[in-house]
Design an enzyme around this catalytic site. Structure first.
Site, short mmCIF file in Angstrom:
data_model
loop_
_atom_site.label_atom_id
_atom_site.label_comp_id
_atom_site.label_asym_id
_atom_site.label_seq_id
_atom_site.Cartn_x
_atom_site.Cartn_y
_atom_site.Cartn_z
N GLU A 46 3.70 -4.32 -1.57
CA GLU A 46 3.12 -5.55 -2.11
C GLU A 46 3.11 -6.65 -1.05
O GLU A 46 2.14 -7.42 -0.94
CB GLU A 46 3.89 -6.01 -3.34
CG GLU A 46 3.84 -5.03 -4.51
CD GLU A 46 5.01 -4.07 -4.52
OE1 GLU A 46 5.38 -3.61 -5.62
OE2 GLU A 46 5.57 -3.79 -3.44
N THR A 191 18.96 31.82 11.35
CA THR A 191 17.65 31.46 11.87
C THR A 191 17.76 30.74 13.20
O THR A 191 16.96 30.96 14.12
CB THR A 191 16.89 30.59 10.84
OG1 THR A 191 16.67 31.35 9.66
CG2 THR A 191 15.57 30.12 11.40
N ARG A 202 3.88 19.57 15.03
CA ARG A 202 2.91 19.78 16.10
C ARG A 202 1.48 19.57 15.58
O ARG A 202 0.64 20.46 15.61
CB ARG A 202 3.09 21.18 16.70
CG ARG A 202 4.44 21.35 17.39
CD ARG A 202 4.56 22.65 18.15
NE ARG A 202 4.65 23.82 17.30
CZ ARG A 202 5.78 24.25 16.72
NH1 ARG A 202 6.91 23.57 16.89
NH2 ARG A 202 5.78 25.34 15.97
#
Length: 315
Positions: A46, A191, A202
Site C-alpha cells: 500500500e 543428495t 539459473r
C-alpha cells in the site's frame, strides 16, 4: 483485484516474515498506483502504491490483497494510517489479516475515518497467494512444497545413482522458477554427497533469488545450514516457504511427519526399470489411509514432461 494478486505474486518468497501483498489504486477508472511488498518485507504494498499515486489517491478506490496493517513499527507507518492520510474513498480487501496486531483493527480504523471498506473479494485466491504467511501465522511453520522429478515408473535415478537429467529443459526451468519463490530449499545429506547440488536459480533475471540451502542431517554439514529433523523447520527465521528438492529419505521423512502441504510431481515419458525409488517408507498404516489426502490443483505439459500439482487436504 486480479491485478493486485498478480503483483503480490512478484514478491512471493522474498518478504518473510511479512506477507507478499499486492495493491492497485484506481481513480475515475484509471490505475494511478501499483505496489507490492518489497524484499525483506518493507515498504508494504500500500505504501508503494500510494507513493506512486500521489495526489491522485484522494477519493480513489484501493484494491489490496490483505487487510492494511494497523500496528506500529519502527520500519514505517501503519498502512491504514497512510490510507487515511491520503483520503482514499474506498478500500477493497481480499483477505482479513490473521496477525493479532492487525486482525480487524485495520478495517475498523479505516471505517472510523469514514472510508468505505469491503472484504472478501477473491479471498480464496489471496489465501493461496499468501499461503506461506498464513501457514506461519496459523500453525507456526513454513508452507512446505515437495518437488519430485520421476520417470513413468516412479524412479528418480538409475540403480547406479545417475539422474542427470530425468526431465527436459522446460520442466527444469519451471522447477527453477519454483525455487525462486521460496526462502529456503532443503535436501538430504545423501543428495549432497552424491550430487553436490548448488540449488541456485539459473533463470535470466532471477539469479539473485536463490533460496537459503538447508541440509536434513543428524550431524552438521560443512557449508550448509543444517536441521536435524523435519519438525525443526518451525524454528527457521525468515522462512515462510520451504521447498524440498532432493533425496527419497528427506521426502519420506517430511511425508511421514505430515509436513508436506504442496506436491509438485514432474513426470518424464521414460522408463528406467531397476533404479532408485522416489520415496521410501512414509508411515502408511493401511492402503485406505492413502486416499483423500491430496487434491489436484493444476496440471500442464512442460515440453514432453507433465507437471501435476497437488495440495494436501486438511480439515
Amino acid at each position: 483485484m486480479g491485478a493486485a494478486l498478480t503483483l503480490g505474486e512478484r514478491a512471493r518468497g522474498r518478504t518473510a516474515p511479512n506477507p507478499n501483498v499486492g495493491c492497485v489504486i484506481v481513480n475515475n477508472g484509471r490505475v494511478v498506483g501499483r505496489g507490492w511488498t518489497q524484499t525483506g518485507g518493507r515498504p508494504h504494498a500500500e505504501a508503494v502504491a500510494l507513493e506512486q499515486a500521489g495526489a491522485a489517491a484522494t477519493g480513489a478506490v484501493v484494491y489490496t490483497t490483505l487487510e492494511p496493517c494497523a500496528h506500529r513499527s519502527a520500519r514505517g507507518r501503519a498502512c491504514c494510517d497512510l490510507l487515511i492520510a491520503a483520503r482514499v474513498g474506498r478500500v477493497v480487501i481480499a483477505l482479513r489479516d490473521p496477525d493479532t496486531r492487525t486482525d480487524g483493527n485495520g478495517i475498523a480504523r479505516l471505517e472510523a475515518a469514514g472510508i468505505a471498506v469491503s472484504v472478501g473479494d477473491r479471498a480464496h485466491d489471496a489465501a493461496r497467494s499468501m499461503a506461506g504467511f498464513l501457514t506461519r501465522q496459523r500453525i507456526g511453520r513454513p508452507l512446505v512444497t515437495l518437488k519430485l522429478a520421476v520417470s513413468l515408473d516412479g524412479r528418480i535415478a538409475r540403480a547406479d545413482g545417475s539422474s542427470k537429467w530425468i526431465t527436459g529443459p522446460q520442466a527444469r526451468a519451471h522447477a527453477h522458477l519454483e525455487r525462486s519463490r521460496n526462502e529456503a530449499i532443503l535436501v538430504g545429506r545423501g543428495t549432497i554427497a552424491a550430487d553436490a547440488p548448488t540449488l541456485d536459480v539459473r533463470l535470466e533475471g532471477l539469479e539473485d533469488r536463490a533460496p537459503r540451502r538447508l541440509a536434513l542431517s543428524r550431524t552438521a554439514v560443512e557449508g550448509w545450514e543444517t536441521i536435524h529433523e523435519p519438525a525443526d523447520i518451525a524454528g527457521l527465521t525468515g522462512v515462510d516457504h520451504l521447498m524440498i528438492e532432493g533425496g527419497a529419505g528427506a521426502a519420506s521423512a517430511f511425508l511421514q511427519c505430515d509436513l508436506v502441504d504442496r506436491l509438485l510431481l514432474y513426470r518424464a515419458p521414460i522408463l528406467i526399470g531397476e533404479g532408485m525409488a522416489a520415496l521410501g517408507d512414509i508411515g502408511l498404516g493401511a492402503l485406505a489411509d492413502a486416499h483423500d489426502r491430496w487434491a489436484l490443483i493444476d496440471t500442464r505439459m512442460l515440453g514432453s514432461d507433465r507437471l501435476d500439482a497437488y495440495d494436501r487436504i486438511r480439515s
